[in-house]
Structures are given as structure tokens and as C-alpha cells.
Design an enzyme around this catalytic site. Structure first.
Site, PDB file in Angstrom:
ATOM      1  N   SER A  58     -28.023   7.615  -3.396  1.00 31.94           N
ATOM      2  CA  SER A  58     -27.220   8.542  -4.470  1.00 31.94           C
ATOM      3  C   SER A  58     -27.409   8.248  -5.829  1.00 31.94           C
ATOM      4  O   SER A  58     -27.839   6.955  -5.594  1.00 31.94           O
ATOM      5  CB  SER A  58     -25.492   8.952  -3.486  1.00 31.94           C
ATOM      6  OG  SER A  58     -25.091   8.120  -4.345  1.00 31.94           O
TER       7      SER A  58
ATOM      8  N   ASN B 225     -21.855   8.188  -8.612  1.00 29.25           N
ATOM      9  CA  ASN B 225     -20.328   8.230  -8.352  1.00 29.25           C
ATOM     10  C   ASN B 225     -20.126   9.712  -6.990  1.00 29.25           C
ATOM     11  O   ASN B 225     -19.369  10.803  -6.975  1.00 29.25           O
ATOM     12  CB  ASN B 225     -19.881   9.693  -9.599  1.00 29.25           C
ATOM     13  CG  ASN B 225     -19.520   8.880 -11.101  1.00 29.25           C
ATOM     14  OD1 ASN B 225     -18.655   7.191 -10.796  1.00 29.25           O
ATOM     15  ND2 ASN B 225     -19.838   9.405 -12.054  1.00 29.25           N
ATOM     16  N   ALA B 226     -20.922   8.988  -6.033  1.00 32.15           N
ATOM     17  CA  ALA B 226     -20.714   9.882  -4.540  1.00 32.15           C
ATOM     18  C   ALA B 226     -20.566   8.903  -3.945  1.00 32.15           C
ATOM     19  O   ALA B 226     -19.810   9.622  -2.825  1.00 32.15           O
ATOM     20  CB  ALA B 226     -22.612   9.972  -3.839  1.00 32.15           C
TER      21      ALA B 226
ATOM     22  N   SER C 153     -19.965   2.837  -2.968  1.00 28.07           N
ATOM     23  CA  SER C 153     -19.219   1.401  -3.306  1.00 28.07           C
ATOM     24  C   SER C 153     -17.791   1.621  -2.190  1.00 28.07           C
ATOM     25  O   SER C 153     -17.245   1.405  -0.788  1.00 28.07           O
ATOM     26  CB  SER C 153     -18.298   0.942  -4.032  1.00 28.07           C
ATOM     27  OG  SER C 153     -19.591   1.365  -5.017  1.00 28.07           O
TER      28      SER C 153
ATOM     29  N   GLU D 172     -25.147  -2.206  -4.504  1.00 27.92           N
ATOM     30  CA  GLU D 172     -25.735  -1.909  -5.425  1.00 27.92           C
ATOM     31  C   GLU D 172     -27.666  -2.663  -4.839  1.00 27.92           C
ATOM     32  O   GLU D 172     -27.883  -3.432  -6.387  1.00 27.92           O
ATOM     33  CB  GLU D 172     -25.080  -2.859  -6.504  1.00 27.92           C
ATOM     34  CG  GLU D 172     -24.065  -2.485  -7.030  1.00 27.92           C
ATOM     35  CD  GLU D 172     -24.454  -1.374  -8.200  1.00 27.92           C
ATOM     36  OE1 GLU D 172     -25.249  -0.738  -8.372  1.00 27.92           O
ATOM     37  OE2 GLU D 172     -22.901  -0.726  -8.341  1.00 27.92           O
TER      38      GLU D 172
ATOM     39  N   CYS E 157     -22.901  18.326 -10.030  1.00 25.85           N
ATOM     40  CA  CYS E 157     -23.497  18.375 -11.358  1.00 25.85           C
ATOM     41  C   CYS E 157     -22.280  19.292 -11.912  1.00 25.85           C
ATOM     42  O   CYS E 157     -21.222  19.658 -10.877  1.00 25.85           O
ATOM     43  CB  CYS E 157     -24.785  18.907 -11.221  1.00 25.85           C
ATOM     44  SG  CYS E 157     -25.117  19.205 -13.320  1.00 25.85           S
TER      45      CYS E 157
END
EC number: 2.7.1.21
Length: 192
Positions: free
Chosen positions: A9, A12-13, A16, A88, A145
Site C-alpha cells: 500500500s 498509513n494504510a 504494520s 518494510e 487521499c
């Protein structure tokens, strides 16, 4: 049958957060997962995976020269590992992604990778490129967004909030340096 998954993604989706939930689910069933994260990302401390909502877990580190197959095989010899979780994963090399396919195919351990698809210039990261090519399952995690559309691009900003149009592919940062946007607002921000 073990498989390799790539959860990708924009920022901020909840990548983690999803990884940490998966780890918890395995542990709740009495199984032993192992978490890996990139050594170069130490925003939340060394050897930790942290989410924006406050969840955190210890993690093994991978560097550019880490042989993930050997590391995981050695861990599995000591104690059976039921799942490998990689945060990551965009920072993996082609060879490391191949090593993870070997974990799936030879050790029969599922591998779940979480990371960005593209960088701030809209280019694929090396790890993401080979995960898109070799993963058994691709899962897009969605974020939005500021206009309400799906955000699938990332803008790197300077200290004044202006979009940066060039630079090194890797510059570790969070909400202070990166903004997830839709393609239209990405193009507008870069003047395309």
C-alpha cells in the site's frame, strides 16, 4: 500448503498494524511466528515493529547482506516456526525475496511481507518489484487521499510541506516527511 503473500500500500494504510495482528493470531493458537524488519528503519527503536495506533513487537533485523533463508532455517532448527512476517519488505533485495521463496518452497513456512509498492517518484522498490513478480498472493491495503479517493502514491515533502521531485530513493521518515495521495493529487503536487 505454505505460500508467500505481499501486502502492499501507500503509507498509513495499516501495514504494520495488520502484521502485528497476524503475529498475535498465530500466537493465540499456540504457534510461533517470527517477525523481521529492515535494520535501516529505526524510527521506533532498533529491532521493533510499531504501528501508528500504538501496537509494538520485537523483531529480528535484516540488512542488505542478511541471508534470510539461512537465518530462518537456523531459527526453525531451534524451534518450529509457523509463520514469517516481514515488515518494510520494500527494502529487501532481489536475492532476499528469492530466499523467502525458498523458505516457502523448502521449509514449507508461510511468508507474509508488508511494505510499500512504490517510492516518492512512483518507481518500484527492488523488494516490491520481485514480490509483485514472485508472491503467490497479492493484497492491496487501502488508505485515502485528503480528497477521499484511494491513495496509491506517496509524496515526500520538505520542511515547508512542498513536494520533493528528486533525491535518494530511501529516506526514512513518517508523517513528517511523507503524504499518501491519489494519482491525480500526486501529479498535481509534482507539476505533471
Amino acid at each position: 500448503m505454505a505460500q508467500m503473500y505481499f501486502y502492499y500500500s501507500a503509507m498509513n494504510a495499516g501495514k504494520s498494524t495488520t502484521l502485528l495482528q497476524s503475529s498475535f493470531n498465530y500466537q493465540e493458537r499456540g504457534m510461533t511466528p517470527v517477525i523481521f524488519t529492515a535494520a535501516l528503519d529505526d524510527r521506533y527503536g532498533i529491532g521493533k515493529v510499531s504501528s501508528r495506533i500504538g501496537l509494538q513487537a520485537e523483531a529480528q533485523l535484516f540488512k542488505a547482506d542478511t541471508n534470510l533463508y539461512q537465518e530462518i532455517a537456523a531459527l526453525n532448527e531451534v524451534e518450529k516456526r509457523h509463520c514469517i512476517l516481514v515488515d518494510e519488505c520494500q527494502f529487501l533485495s532481489k536475492e532476499q525475496v528469492y530466499q523467502l521463496t525458498e523458505v516457502v518452497d523448502k521449509l514449507h513456512i508461510p511468508v507474509l511481507c508488508y511494505g510499500l509498492r512504490t517510492d516518492f517518484l512512483g518507481e518500484l522498490f527492488e523488494g516490491s518489484k520481485y514480490l509483485l513478480s514472485w508472491a503467490d498472493k497479492l493484497v492491496e491495503l487501502k488508505t485515502i487521499c485528503h480528497c477521499g479517493r484511494k491513495a496509491n502514491m506517496v509524496i515526500r515533502t520538505d520542511e515547508h510541506g512542498n513536494a520533493i521531485k528528486e533525491g535518494d530513493q530511501v529516506a526514512i521518515g513518517g508523517n513528517d516527511r511523507y503524504v499518501s495521495v491519489c494519482r491525480q493529487h500526486y501529479k498535481e503536487a509534482l507539476g505533471k
